[in-house]
Design an enzyme around this catalytic site. Structure first.
Site, PDB file in Angstrom:
ATOM      1  CG  PHE A 228      -9.079   0.660   8.059  1.00 10.53           C
ATOM      2  CD1 PHE A 228      -8.890   2.151   8.310  1.00 10.53           C
ATOM      3  CD2 PHE A 228      -8.237   0.424   6.952  1.00 10.53           C
ATOM      4  CE1 PHE A 228      -7.796   3.059   7.762  1.00 10.53           C
ATOM      5  CE2 PHE A 228      -7.261   1.224   6.271  1.00 10.53           C
ATOM      6  CZ  PHE A 228      -7.278   2.486   6.723  1.00 10.53           C
TER       7      PHE A 228
ATOM      8  CB  THR B 222      17.426   3.315  11.930  1.00  9.89           C
ATOM      9  OG1 THR B 222      15.735   3.666  11.553  1.00  9.89           O
ATOM     10  CG2 THR B 222      17.934   3.720  10.882  1.00  9.89           C
TER      11      THR B 222
ATOM     12  NE  ARG C 272      -9.507  28.654  24.964  1.00  9.32           N
ATOM     13  CZ  ARG C 272     -10.724  29.652  24.855  1.00  9.32           C
ATOM     14  NH1 ARG C 272     -10.323  30.565  23.876  1.00  9.32           N
ATOM     15  NH2 ARG C 272     -11.242  29.888  26.013  1.00  9.32           N
TER      16      ARG C 272
ATOM     17  CE  LYS D 298       3.761   5.311  10.607  1.00 11.83           C
ATOM     18  NZ  LYS D 298       2.673   5.739   9.420  1.00 11.83           N
TER      19      LYS D 298
ATOM     20  CG  ASN E 263      -0.382   6.755  13.035  1.00 16.91           C
ATOM     21  OD1 ASN E 263      -1.244   7.396  12.425  1.00 16.91           O
ATOM     22  ND2 ASN E 263       0.558   6.217  12.420  1.00 16.91           N
TER      23      ASN E 263
ATOM     24  CE1 TYR F  89      -4.499  -1.272   0.406  1.00 15.99           C
ATOM     25  CE2 TYR F  89      -3.316  -3.072   1.137  1.00 15.99           C
ATOM     26  CZ  TYR F  89      -4.319  -2.744   0.626  1.00 15.99           C
ATOM     27  OH  TYR F  89      -5.538  -3.551   0.641  1.00 15.99           O
ATOM     28  CB  ILE F  90       3.491   2.675   1.875  1.00 12.87           C
ATOM     29  CG1 ILE F  90       2.750   2.761   2.866  1.00 12.87           C
ATOM     30  CG2 ILE F  90       4.698   3.858   2.126  1.00 12.87           C
ATOM     31  CD1 ILE F  90       1.364   3.994   2.819  1.00 12.87           C
TER      32      ILE F  90
ATOM     33  CB  CYS G 153      -1.246   3.944  10.461  1.00 13.40           C
ATOM     34  SG  CYS G 153      -0.201   4.024   9.306  1.00 13.40           S
TER      35      CYS G 153
ATOM     36  N   GLY H  73      -9.410   0.895  13.061  1.00 17.63           N
ATOM     37  CA  GLY H  73      -8.644   0.010  12.083  1.00 17.63           C
ATOM     38  C   GLY H  73      -7.637   0.767  11.548  1.00 17.63           C
TER      39      GLY H  73
END
Length: 404
Positions: free
Chosen positions: A320, A127, A245, A205, A209, A14-15, A259, A256
Site C-alpha cells: 500500500f 471508550t 505557503r 485519531k 488520517n 502490526y501495532i 489507517c 491504502g
C-alpha cells in the site's frame, strides 16, 4: 512480578506486537494475547509473524529475558491494552465487535485501580460504550478503575522508533483516568503526552488520517486533470510548491493501509451530512485506483493495435506504500486484480520486492519483469524500481512518480 505494572496486551498485530515488545524492553512483564495460535507459537519462539525493522530483535530479546509471553487467553494484570482491529460492516460502517469481545475477555479479571486502555481506531464514543459495558457487568467497579483511549500514530516501516518518539494524545473518561494513563505511557515514550478526554482523543485519531486523505485526494485529482490537460503533474506540483505557503503532496494510484484509507469512514458513517469534503476525498482516492486500472487496459489495447500482438505487462508493486510488505487495503493490489480480471492471454509479471510469495499472485523479480515486459506500470514507488534503466522502446505508465 516486576515493580512496574504488569500488562496484558490484547491483539498482537502490526501495532500490538511492537508496543508489547517496547513495554517489555522497559523490564515490564507483558502477557500478549492473540486469537491465532500460530501467532502465539511464533512469538513464544522469539520470532515474529510480520515484517517490521528492529521488531525481530526486540521480540527475541523480550522473550528470552522472560518479559514477553504470548497466549490465547488473558491473565490478571494491572494494565489492559486493547489493540485489536476495527473492521467494517456493510456500507462502510465501523464494527467494534472485536473491541467489545476483547473487553469482555478481560471483564472477569478487572479489579479496583486497574488501567484499561483502548488503542484500536474507534468511532467517537467507543471508550464510553466499553465503560458502560464494564460497569453494567461489574457494577462494583464503577468509578474505581481507570479507563482511557490512546490512539497510535506510527508509520509502518518505522514503528519501533515512532512508538517511542512520537507525541501521543491520551484521553480518559475522567481526569484521574487520564493521569493514570499518562503515568503509564511516560515509562517508555519520549514524545510529549497530550491530555484530553476520551471523545476528543478518538476524534483526533480519525481527523489526523482524514486530513491526510483529503490532501492526497487533492493531489490525485490534480493528476486526473493534468492527464486531460497534457501537463506533467510532477513538474506542476514541484513548481507550485515553490510558493512559500503551498505544500501539495504527491499523487499515487490511490490510498491504502489500515489507517488513511479506512479512518475517514468512521467519521462519514456517523456524520454523513457534515463530512462532505472527507467523504468526497474517499471517493476521489478510490476512483484513482479504478482510473489506473483503466489506463493499463487502454495501453494494452493500443499496443495490440499498433504491433499486431498481445503485450506482456509488468505490474510493479502490491504494497500500500513504498518499501514495506504490507498489502492491507492496497490500491496497487486492487489494480492488479482489476487488470487480471480483464486478461485475455497476455503475459503478466506481478512484482513485489518486499515479499517472496503470495497466495494468489505469482511473484516475479523486478529486474526480470522490467526486462521481459512490453508495458511497465509502476503502482508503488519502491526504491528498487528507481534503480531500473528502462529502454526507450518500453511503454511506461508511472502512476506514483518513480521516474520523476
Amino acid at each position: 512480578m516486576s515493580k512496574s505494572p504488569s500488562v496484558v496486551m490484547i491483539g498482537l498485530g502490526y501495532i500490538g506486537l511492537p508496543t508489547a515488545a517496547l513495554i517489555a524492553q522497559n523490564k515490564t512483564y507483558v502477557h500478549g494475547v492473540d486469537i491465532n495460535p500460530s501467532v502465539v507459537d511464533t512469538i513464544n519462539q522469539g520470532k515474529i509473524h510480520i515484517v517490521e525493522p528492529e521488531l525481530d530483535t526486540a521480540v527475541a530479546r523480550a522473550v528470552k529475558e522472560g518479559y514477553l509471553k504470548a497466549a490465547t487467553t488473558p491473565v490478571e494484570a494491572h494494565v489492559y491494552l486493547i489493540v485489536v482491529p476495527t473492521p467494517f460492516k456493510a456500507k462502510n460502517e465501523p464494527d467494534i465487535s472485536f473491541v467489545e469481545a476483547a473487553t469482555r475477555a478481560v471483564l472477569p479479571l478487572l479489579k479496583a485501580e486497574d488501567l484499561f486502555i483502548i488503542e484500536s481506531t474507534s468511532p467517537v464514543g467507543t471508550t464510553e460504550k466499553m465503560m458502560d459495558l464494564i460497569y453494567t457487568e461489574r457494577p462494583e467497579l464503577k468509578e474505581k478503575i481507570n479507563i482511557a483511549y490512546c490512539p497510535e500514530r506510527v508509520l509502518p516501516g518505522n514503528v519501533m522508533y515512532e512508538l517511542v518518539h512520537n507525541d501521543r494524545v491520551i484521553g480518559g473518561v475522567d481526569d484521574k483516568s487520564t493521569e493514570k494513563a499518562v503515568a503509564f505511557y511516560s515509562q517508555f515514550i519520549k514524545g510529549a503526552l497530550h491530555k484530553t478526554n476520551a471523545r476528543t482523543a478518538e476524534m483526533c485519531k480519525l481527523v489526523e488520517n482524514s486530513s491526510r486523505d483529503v490532501q492526497i485526494a487533492f493531489a490525485n485529482e490534480l493528476s486526473l486533470i493534468c492527464d486531460k490537460a497534457d501537463i506533467n503533474v510532477w513538474e506542476l506540483i514541484a513548481l507550485a510548491n515553490k510558493h512559500p505557503r503551498v505544500n501539495i503532496l504527491q499523487p499515487g494510484c490511490g490510498v491504502g493501509g489500515h489507517c488513511i484509507a479506512v479512518d475517514p469512514y468512521f467519521i462519514v458513517a456517523e456524520y454523513p451530512m457534515e463530512s462532505q469534503i472527507i467523504g468526497k476525498a474517499r471517493e476521489i482516492n478510490n476512483y484513482k485506483s479504478f482510473w489506473c486500472a483503466e489506463k493499463v487496459q487502454t495501453a494494452k489495447l493500443e499496443f495490440e493495435l499498433k504491433h499486431g500482438r498481445k503485450p506482456s505487462i509488468a505490474l510493479m508493486g502490491l504494497a500500500f506504500k513504498p518499501n514495506i510488505d504490507d498489502l492491507r487495503e492496497s490500491p496497487a493490489k486492487y489494480i492488479v486484480q482489476k487488470v487480471l480480471q480483464n486478461a485475455n492471454n497476455e503475459e503478466y509479471y506481478i512484482v513485489e520486492p518486499n515479499i517472496t510469495d503470495h497466495k494468489v499472485f505469482k511473484i516475479t523479480g523486478f529486474k526480470e519483469a522490467a526486462k521481459q515486459a512490453d508495458i511497465i506500470a509502476f503502482l508503488v514507488a519502491h526504491d528498487e524500481f528507481k534503480t531500473l534503466e528502462i529502454p526507450s522502446n518500453k511503454v511506461v505508465l508511472d502512476f506514483c512518480g518513480v521516474l520523476r
